[in-house]
Design a protein around this motif. Structure first.
Motif, PDB file in Angstrom:
ATOM      1  N   ARG A 115       0.840  -1.207   0.000  1.00  0.00           N
ATOM      2  CA  ARG A 115       0.000   0.000   0.000  1.00  0.00           C
ATOM      3  C   ARG A 115       0.872   1.253   0.000  1.00  0.00           C
ATOM      4  NH1 ARG A 115      -5.199  -1.784   1.458  1.00  0.00           N
ATOM      5  NH2 ARG A 115      -5.302  -3.975   0.812  1.00  0.00           N
ATOM      6  N   SER A 116       0.237   2.397  -0.043  1.00  0.00           N
ATOM      7  CA  SER A 116       0.960   3.654  -0.166  1.00  0.00           C
ATOM      8  C   SER A 116       0.202   4.762   0.542  1.00  0.00           C
ATOM      9  CB  SER A 116       1.134   4.007  -1.649  1.00  0.00           C
ATOM     10  OG  SER A 116       1.604   5.328  -1.814  1.00  0.00           O
ATOM     11  N   MET A 117       0.931   5.803   0.939  1.00  0.00           N
ATOM     12  CA  MET A 117       0.320   6.974   1.558  1.00  0.00           C
ATOM     13  C   MET A 117      -0.189   7.964   0.504  1.00  0.00           C
ATOM     14  SD  MET A 117       0.305   6.606   4.829  1.00  0.00           S
ATOM     15  CE  MET A 117       0.127   8.274   5.459  1.00  0.00           C
ATOM     16  N   ARG A 118       0.004   7.647  -0.772  1.00  0.00           N
ATOM     17  CA  ARG A 118      -0.455   8.570  -1.820  1.00  0.00           C
ATOM     18  C   ARG A 118      -1.955   8.826  -1.717  1.00  0.00           C
ATOM     19  NH1 ARG A 118       0.959   6.080  -7.422  1.00  0.00           N
ATOM     20  NH2 ARG A 118       0.014   4.266  -6.381  1.00  0.00           N
ATOM     21  N   GLY A 119      -2.698   7.780  -1.354  1.00  0.00           N
ATOM     22  CA  GLY A 119      -4.141   7.942  -1.262  1.00  0.00           C
ATOM     23  C   GLY A 119      -4.555   8.973  -0.226  1.00  0.00           C
ATOM     24  N   ALA A 120      -3.912   8.952   0.933  1.00  0.00           N
ATOM     25  CA  ALA A 120      -4.226   9.930   1.973  1.00  0.00           C
ATOM     26  C   ALA A 120      -3.916  11.346   1.499  1.00  0.00           C
ATOM     27  CB  ALA A 120      -3.443   9.608   3.245  1.00  0.00           C
ATOM     28  N   TRP A 121      -2.846  11.499   0.741  1.00  0.00           N
ATOM     29  CA  TRP A 121      -2.507  12.820   0.205  1.00  0.00           C
ATOM     30  C   TRP A 121      -3.555  13.299  -0.793  1.00  0.00           C
ATOM     31  CZ3 TRP A 121       0.698  16.466   1.772  1.00  0.00           C
ATOM     32  CH2 TRP A 121       1.768  16.111   2.605  1.00  0.00           C
ATOM     33  N   VAL A 122      -4.039  12.386  -1.648  1.00  0.00           N
ATOM     34  CA  VAL A 122      -5.078  12.763  -2.615  1.00  0.00           C
ATOM     35  C   VAL A 122      -6.315  13.265  -1.899  1.00  0.00           C
ATOM     36  CG1 VAL A 122      -6.687  11.853  -4.333  1.00  0.00           C
ATOM     37  CG2 VAL A 122      -4.271  11.251  -4.466  1.00  0.00           C
ATOM     38  N   TRP A 123      -6.716  12.570  -0.837  1.00  0.00           N
ATOM     39  CA  TRP A 123      -7.893  12.996  -0.093  1.00  0.00           C
ATOM     40  C   TRP A 123      -7.651  14.319   0.629  1.00  0.00           C
ATOM     41  CZ3 TRP A 123     -12.821  11.989  -0.202  1.00  0.00           C
ATOM     42  CH2 TRP A 123     -13.640  12.378   0.860  1.00  0.00           C
ATOM     43  N   ALA A 124      -6.505  14.458   1.254  1.00  0.00           N
ATOM     44  CA  ALA A 124      -6.208  15.682   1.997  1.00  0.00           C
ATOM     45  C   ALA A 124      -6.204  16.908   1.097  1.00  0.00           C
ATOM     46  CB  ALA A 124      -4.855  15.543   2.709  1.00  0.00           C
ATOM     47  N   VAL A 125      -5.671  16.747  -0.108  1.00  0.00           N
ATOM     48  CA  VAL A 125      -5.542  17.882  -1.031  1.00  0.00           C
ATOM     49  C   VAL A 125      -6.792  18.055  -1.884  1.00  0.00           C
ATOM     50  CG1 VAL A 125      -4.246  18.756  -3.010  1.00  0.00           C
ATOM     51  CG2 VAL A 125      -3.029  17.704  -1.095  1.00  0.00           C
ATOM     52  N   GLY A 126      -7.406  16.954  -2.305  1.00  0.00           N
ATOM     53  CA  GLY A 126      -8.503  17.030  -3.264  1.00  0.00           C
ATOM     54  C   GLY A 126      -9.781  17.621  -2.709  1.00  0.00           C
ATOM     55  N   VAL A 127     -10.148  17.258  -1.493  1.00  0.00           N
ATOM     56  CA  VAL A 127     -11.415  17.720  -0.922  1.00  0.00           C
ATOM     57  C   VAL A 127     -11.494  19.240  -0.827  1.00  0.00           C
ATOM     58  CG1 VAL A 127     -12.785  17.742   1.207  1.00  0.00           C
ATOM     59  CG2 VAL A 127     -11.999  15.570   0.253  1.00  0.00           C
ATOM     60  N   ARG A 137     -23.251  19.100   1.561  1.00  0.00           N
ATOM     61  CA  ARG A 137     -23.991  18.041   0.884  1.00  0.00           C
ATOM     62  C   ARG A 137     -23.679  16.730   1.600  1.00  0.00           C
ATOM     63  NH1 ARG A 137     -24.987  22.351  -0.891  1.00  0.00           N
ATOM     64  NH2 ARG A 137     -25.272  23.009  -3.076  1.00  0.00           N
ATOM     65  N   TYR A 138     -24.556  15.743   1.480  1.00  0.00           N
ATOM     66  CA  TYR A 138     -24.303  14.500   2.196  1.00  0.00           C
ATOM     67  C   TYR A 138     -23.436  13.523   1.414  1.00  0.00           C
ATOM     68  CZ  TYR A 138     -27.799  11.408  -0.151  1.00  0.00           C
ATOM     69  OH  TYR A 138     -28.506  10.621  -1.039  1.00  0.00           O
ATOM     70  N   ASP A 139     -22.912  13.958   0.274  1.00  0.00           N
ATOM     71  CA  ASP A 139     -22.094  13.087  -0.571  1.00  0.00           C
ATOM     72  C   ASP A 139     -20.805  12.628   0.104  1.00  0.00           C
ATOM     73  OD1 ASP A 139     -23.322  13.296  -3.606  1.00  0.00           O
ATOM     74  OD2 ASP A 139     -23.702  15.064  -2.384  1.00  0.00           O
ATOM     75  N   VAL A 140     -20.248  13.455   0.995  1.00  0.00           N
ATOM     76  CA  VAL A 140     -19.031  13.039   1.695  1.00  0.00           C
ATOM     77  C   VAL A 140     -19.313  11.850   2.603  1.00  0.00           C
ATOM     78  CG1 VAL A 140     -19.310  14.656   3.624  1.00  0.00           C
ATOM     79  CG2 VAL A 140     -17.020  13.891   2.964  1.00  0.00           C
ATOM     80  N   MET A 141     -20.543  11.749   3.118  1.00  0.00           N
ATOM     81  CA  MET A 141     -20.914  10.594   3.940  1.00  0.00           C
ATOM     82  C   MET A 141     -20.997   9.326   3.089  1.00  0.00           C
ATOM     83  SD  MET A 141     -23.940  12.438   6.140  1.00  0.00           S
ATOM     84  CE  MET A 141     -23.704  14.051   6.892  1.00  0.00           C
ATOM     85  N   VAL A 142     -21.589   9.450   1.905  1.00  0.00           N
ATOM     86  CA  VAL A 142     -21.669   8.308   0.986  1.00  0.00           C
ATOM     87  C   VAL A 142     -20.273   7.872   0.565  1.00  0.00           C
ATOM     88  CG1 VAL A 142     -22.695   7.446  -1.147  1.00  0.00           C
ATOM     89  CG2 VAL A 142     -23.857   9.241   0.153  1.00  0.00           C
ATOM     90  N   THR A 143     -19.417   8.846   0.308  1.00  0.00           N
ATOM     91  CA  THR A 143     -18.051   8.540  -0.096  1.00  0.00           C
ATOM     92  C   THR A 143     -17.312   7.782   0.993  1.00  0.00           C
ATOM     93  OG1 THR A 143     -18.012  10.512  -1.497  1.00  0.00           O
ATOM     94  CG2 THR A 143     -15.889   9.541  -0.931  1.00  0.00           C
ATOM     95  N   GLN A 310     -20.713  18.409  -6.121  1.00  0.00           N
ATOM     96  CA  GLN A 310     -20.469  17.404  -5.091  1.00  0.00           C
ATOM     97  C   GLN A 310     -20.194  16.020  -5.664  1.00  0.00           C
ATOM     98  OE1 GLN A 310     -23.248  19.209  -5.421  1.00  0.00           O
ATOM     99  NE2 GLN A 310     -25.115  17.982  -5.187  1.00  0.00           N
ATOM    100  N   TYR A 311     -20.527  15.800  -6.949  1.00  0.00           N
ATOM    101  CA  TYR A 311     -20.237  14.500  -7.554  1.00  0.00           C
ATOM    102  C   TYR A 311     -18.738  14.220  -7.558  1.00  0.00           C
ATOM    103  CZ  TYR A 311     -25.025  14.426  -9.477  1.00  0.00           C
ATOM    104  OH  TYR A 311     -26.396  14.420  -9.637  1.00  0.00           O
ATOM    105  N   LEU A 312     -17.948  15.280  -7.625  1.00  0.00           N
ATOM    106  CA  LEU A 312     -16.504  15.079  -7.682  1.00  0.00           C
ATOM    107  C   LEU A 312     -15.937  14.589  -6.356  1.00  0.00           C
ATOM    108  CD1 LEU A 312     -17.065  16.820 -10.274  1.00  0.00           C
ATOM    109  CD2 LEU A 312     -14.709  17.618 -10.043  1.00  0.00           C
ATOM    110  N   VAL A 313     -16.701  14.752  -5.259  1.00  0.00           N
ATOM    111  CA  VAL A 313     -16.267  14.187  -3.984  1.00  0.00           C
ATOM    112  C   VAL A 313     -16.163  12.672  -4.104  1.00  0.00           C
ATOM    113  CG1 VAL A 313     -16.773  13.985  -1.529  1.00  0.00           C
ATOM    114  CG2 VAL A 313     -17.400  16.070  -2.748  1.00  0.00           C
ATOM    115  N   TRP A 314     -17.125  12.052  -4.799  1.00  0.00           N
ATOM    116  CA  TRP A 314     -17.077  10.602  -5.003  1.00  0.00           C
ATOM    117  C   TRP A 314     -15.777  10.207  -5.683  1.00  0.00           C
ATOM    118  CZ3 TRP A 314     -21.964  10.393  -8.625  1.00  0.00           C
ATOM    119  CH2 TRP A 314     -23.046  11.048  -8.015  1.00  0.00           C
ATOM    120  N   LEU A 315     -15.459  10.961  -6.736  1.00  0.00           N
ATOM    121  CA  LEU A 315     -14.289  10.624  -7.547  1.00  0.00           C
ATOM    122  C   LEU A 315     -12.990  10.811  -6.773  1.00  0.00           C
ATOM    123  CD1 LEU A 315     -15.519  12.256 -10.866  1.00  0.00           C
ATOM    124  CD2 LEU A 315     -15.294   9.811 -10.413  1.00  0.00           C
ATOM    125  N   VAL A 316     -12.936  11.851  -5.943  1.00  0.00           N
ATOM    126  CA  VAL A 316     -11.735  12.059  -5.129  1.00  0.00           C
ATOM    127  C   VAL A 316     -11.553  10.888  -4.163  1.00  0.00           C
ATOM    128  CG1 VAL A 316     -10.656  13.523  -3.369  1.00  0.00           C
ATOM    129  CG2 VAL A 316     -11.801  14.570  -5.329  1.00  0.00           C
TER     130      VAL A 316
END
Length: 411
Positions: A115-127, A137-143, A310-316
């Motif tokens: 595994r890698s820490m890259r994913g955590a960085w994508v979430w930290a920066v992307g949101v 929006r409630y999309d972050v909960m679904v994500t 908010q759809y882009l939250v899913w993708l991030v």
């Protein structure tokens, strides 16, 4: 030295996440006011109104803006658990908590072998690139549910299936998490969970599936790919108009039904490509399920009649899971997605008035954002095809052998 570097990297990650989330909270609590439309009004007016109807034991079936599967009621009602806060404040706190839960999951899985820490960085920066809309929006909960499902999948296929089914009953799209899943126990778990929850909602609350009709009748939303046709057409004599319709700002007028139908055709073609890929794929690795889910959601988001910010939250979230795996090659499409997130914040809420007016700035922003989404989709689909279909076919490893191989990889 490596340990020291890792600690500094983790400290930097946590510092960026904390600083950006404090800013997001200050924005939704209106300590600072973000330019453009008030993105929190959906929570304070629409969500709270729905919660009052849902509290009576019925879905808001007379409200065409209710376009969500039955489990969405749980997200809308959840702020009532924090009874010491007003509805909107409680919702923002829960959205922040879901954001934190995703980070915790990504940090937990990052240091593991393979595994890698890259994913955590994508979430930290992307949101934060999407601005305060994320917490409104409630999309972050679904994500958060989707991320938990994919990360659980390697070791707990039943959990993957159950969480994917629950996510689908929250907002439909998490059903695409299963597109590359081969484990029958995951599918069985998804089927049982989905059937039981759907039956409970249908039996216990009238109007549980009224949303299907409301979704069918939607038109072309002003931020979608197809909407670019009308943004340009308005400068060449098209006599349609832009109105709030079915809960979003849409184009209404001549030929809108044609473009909406074309979007549905594109989505059908996307489904056909996914089916072809599934039939042709021969190499399934630890990251394939996440990669395929990312591609599937990209395809259906980009071709949709509606591309709300908010759809882009899913993708991030899905992009973050992909890059949690060292073997994933989704880096380039993820970068295109992050760029699209930044432009999305510019077009909504910052300069949404220009989008509605179809002026030069509005058309440019939409063209760039949607172009980046198309680019991310094409790149991601190409990576998925090349990693699973192209070249010499390898014999798929049994699930247990795959897990054994993963655990033997160097960290």
């Amino acid at each position: 030295m490596e340990t020291t570097g890792a600690r500094w990297s983790l400290a930097g990650l946590l510092g960026i996440w904390s600083a950006t989330r404090i800013v997001l909270l200050l924005l939704v609590f209106k300590v600072w006011v973000f330019p453009g439309p008030d993105v929190t009004s959906d929570v304070a007016v629409i969500y709270q109104g729905w919660s009052e109807v849902l509290g009576t034991g019925s879905f808001p079936q007379s409200d065409v803006t209710w376009q969500y599967p039955p489990a969405a009621a749980l997200a809308i009602l959840s702020p009532k658990l924090l009874f010491h806060l007003d509805y909107a404040s409680a919702f923002f706190v829960l959205a922040f908590t879901a954001d934190l839960a995703v980070l915790a999951l990504l940090l937990y899985t990052g240091p593991r072998p393979g595994r890698s820490m890259r994913g955590a960085w994508v979430w930290a920066v992307g949101v934060p690139l999407l601005g305060p809309t994320v917490y409104a929006r409630y999309d972050v909960m679904v994500t958060a549910v989707a991320v938990a499902s994919l990360l659980a999948g390697a070791r707990h296929p039943r959990a993957l299936g159950a969480l994917a089914a629950f996510g689908a009953l929250l907002k439909v799209w998490p059903v695409l998490l299963l597109v590359a899943v081969r484990d029958r126990t995951a599918w069985a778990s998804a089927a049982v969970t989905g059937a039981v929850l759907a039956a409970l909602f249908a039996a216990g609350m009238p109007g549980a599936f009224a949303f299907l009709t409301f979704q069918r009748d939607r038109g072309t939303e002003v931020e979608s790919l197809g909407a670019l046709v009308f943004h340009v057409a308005r400068h060449h004599g098209w006599d349609g108009e832009v109105l709030l319709n079915y809960g979003s700002v849409e184009f209404l007028g001549p030929y809108v039904d044609v473009v909406s139908t074309a979007a549905l055709v594109l989505s059908a073609l996307a489904f056909g490509w996914l089916l072809l890929w599934r039939l042709r794929a021969r190499r399934f690795r630890s990251h394939t399920v996440a990669d395929a889910a990312f591609v599937a959601v990209l395809l259906f988001t980009t071709t949709s009649r509606v591309i709300s910010p908010q759809y882009l939250v899913w993708l991030v979230g899905l992009a973050a899971v992909c890059l949690c795996f060292r073997g994933s090659r989704m880096g380039p499409p993820v970068l295109a997605l992050l760029a699209a997130c930044l432009v999305t914040m510019l077009e909504f809420p910052l300069w949404f008035a220009h989008v509605v007016a179809s002026d030069g700035l509005g058309i440019t922003l939409l063209s760039v954002r949607n172009g980046l989404l198309v680019l991310a989709t094409v790149l991601a689909a190409r990576v998925l095809w090349r990693s699973t279909v192209s070249g010499a076919a390898a014999t798929p490893l049994p699930a247990q052998a795959t897990r054994t191989r993963e655990t033997s990889l160097p960290s």
